[in-house]
Design a protein around this motif. Sequence first.
Motif, PDB file in Angstrom:
ATOM      1  N   ARG A   1      -7.226   5.170  -4.696  1.00 20.08           N
ATOM      2  CA  ARG A   1      -8.297   4.421  -4.028  1.00 20.08           C
ATOM      3  C   ARG A   1      -8.182   2.928  -4.311  1.00 20.08           C
TER       4      ARG A   1
ATOM      5  N   GLU B   1      -7.713  10.933   0.296  1.00 25.30           N
ATOM      6  CA  GLU B   1      -8.102  10.855  -1.109  1.00 25.30           C
ATOM      7  C   GLU B   1      -8.212  12.232  -1.739  1.00 25.30           C
TER       8      GLU B   1
ATOM      9  N   ALA C   1       0.832  -1.205   0.000  1.00 28.62           N
ATOM     10  CA  ALA C   1       0.000   0.000   0.000  1.00 28.62           C
ATOM     11  C   ALA C   1       0.868   1.256   0.000  1.00 28.62           C
TER      12      ALA C   1
ATOM     13  N   LEU D   1      -4.173   0.779   7.404  1.00 29.23           N
ATOM     14  CA  LEU D   1      -4.270   2.237   7.293  1.00 29.23           C
ATOM     15  C   LEU D   1      -2.928   2.904   7.564  1.00 29.23           C
TER      16      LEU D   1
ATOM     17  N   VAL E   1       0.209   3.493  -3.135  1.00 27.97           N
ATOM     18  CA  VAL E   1      -0.483   4.743  -2.799  1.00 27.97           C
ATOM     19  C   VAL E   1       0.447   5.932  -3.037  1.00 27.97           C
TER      20      VAL E   1
ATOM     21  N   SER F   1      -5.537   1.268  -5.036  1.00 28.19           N
ATOM     22  CA  SER F   1      -4.376   0.768  -4.307  1.00 28.19           C
ATOM     23  C   SER F   1      -4.743   0.452  -2.860  1.00 28.19           C
ATOM     24  N   ALA F   2      -5.482   1.361  -2.229  1.00 33.59           N
ATOM     25  CA  ALA F   2      -5.878   1.170  -0.830  1.00 33.59           C
ATOM     26  C   ALA F   2      -6.824  -0.019  -0.675  1.00 33.59           C
TER      27      ALA F   2
ATOM     28  N   ILE G   1      -1.247   2.872   4.197  1.00 34.12           N
ATOM     29  CA  ILE G   1      -1.883   3.821   3.281  1.00 34.12           C
ATOM     30  C   ILE G   1      -1.460   5.255   3.602  1.00 34.12           C
TER      31      ILE G   1
ATOM     32  N   THR H   1      -5.008  -3.650  -1.659  1.00 37.12           N
ATOM     33  CA  THR H   1      -4.058  -4.126  -0.649  1.00 37.12           C
ATOM     34  C   THR H   1      -4.761  -4.468   0.660  1.00 37.12           C
ATOM     35  N   SER H   2      -5.767  -3.701   1.033  1.00 36.19           N
ATOM     36  CA  SER H   2      -6.486  -3.962   2.287  1.00 36.19           C
ATOM     37  C   SER H   2      -7.276  -5.265   2.220  1.00 36.19           C
TER      38      SER H   2
ATOM     39  N   TYR I   1      -9.380   9.126   6.611  1.00 33.50           N
ATOM     40  CA  TYR I   1      -9.089   8.646   5.259  1.00 33.50           C
ATOM     41  C   TYR I   1      -9.672   9.521   4.147  1.00 33.50           C
TER      42      TYR I   1
END
Length: 445
Positions: free
Chosen positions: A308, A433, A291, A370, A295, A310-311, A373, A314-315, A429
């Motif tokens: 977004r 973005e 991430a 997070l 990110v 990417s987040a 990120i 990976t999550s 978050y």
Amino acid sequence: MAERERLTNRRVLQIAVPIVISNATVPILGIVDSGVVGQLGEPGLIGAVGLGAIILSASYWIFGFLRMGTTGLTSQAMGAGDGAEVTALLSRALLIGISAGAAMILLQLLLFHGAFLLSPASAEVEALAREYMAVRIWSAPATIALYGITGWLIAQERTRAVLIIQVLMNGTNIVLDVVFVLGFDWGVAGVAWATFIAEWSGFALGLWLCRDAFVGSAWYDRVRLFDRERLINMAVVNTDIMIRSVLLQAIFVSFLMFGSDFGDVQLDANQILMQFLYVTAFALDGFAFAAEALVGQALGAKERARLRRSAVLTSAWGAGTCAVLSICFALFGPWVIDVMAKAPEVQEAARTYLPYMVAAPIVGVAAWMLDGIFIGATRTKDMRNMMIISTIIYFVSVIPLMAAFGNHGLWLGMLISFIARGITLGWKYPGLEAQAERSQPIAAA
């Protein structure tokens, strides 16, 4: 779109899997450290190695900003197409790391004295921990500088190189653990010498793997290296991350020190269970690091939709990994405990608190992902402020919980800290973005 630029599951795994494998060897090393001294049959030895290791690790990880900040800044420089700055960031990281390590060697007496003023461990455990730390502190420059090398490689998605470094370090450490402790009967000092040799070996290999960066002139371009605006930006990012790291380590160090109030057996049991927590953290780091790289590159390229995706991608992988870990801990945890500890009272205590380790991956997944990120986006002010809030929540919770439930309350406090970190960063978050200036469609997996 070129495969290198496509955000696919395959690309995430290519970044994450080498990190998952390499990081998984770190707690394995902790298991071997504890297991080797555990074979000597004295409960205090495991606690001494664990206490010495966590004091040094906590001190080193104060400089964890170097790994995280380097990853975020380098990945954004890559996304912006600034190759000279990518190289300069490696040089800055090495200068900071070596200088910080040298300072720790010079201040080692103050560091040890302060650490043991805070620690209520028995005199025997403290003496053995001092013996361990007095040897291992001399690898501080290599350890801290390697954070910068690792961050730089991760930003470029060169995680196989990170794996090679980690395998060399941990393989060397494990072999020397057995030779020095069981073969030469050096005891706690043998564990420390094994780590010292392994850490300097890893640093040397890291420099060699980054050798292409030293071909041109950018790595020693003083004008660029000491550019005021770039230095200020790096200082702000690193300071915020350092504050966050200090607070995070305050939670883990206080956990160990609070646990020592319950006696050497509980201290050993908690140390064994912490290895499960390290397995979780290091396994999730693979996807958190992915991430960071993805990110950061998306933000450097100013592509909101790419950020977004990417987040989210990976999550999702991180959440799946957590589910698998929880199941594994429930099924195989008792066996691992019995292998690591020979003292029956330590085995029984560790088994009692194992359910907290089964819950930890699920409870902590949001916090770990997070973190990755926000590091990639270098939203370090948010990380710092949310960590302050989470630390306050932890201490306000853990003290009354310990008073009411003893060691159970201590573990509940740790889980609460994970929840607080996830909720507070999740709240911030949307602003992350919004930092990207434009939006473009991203190729599907």
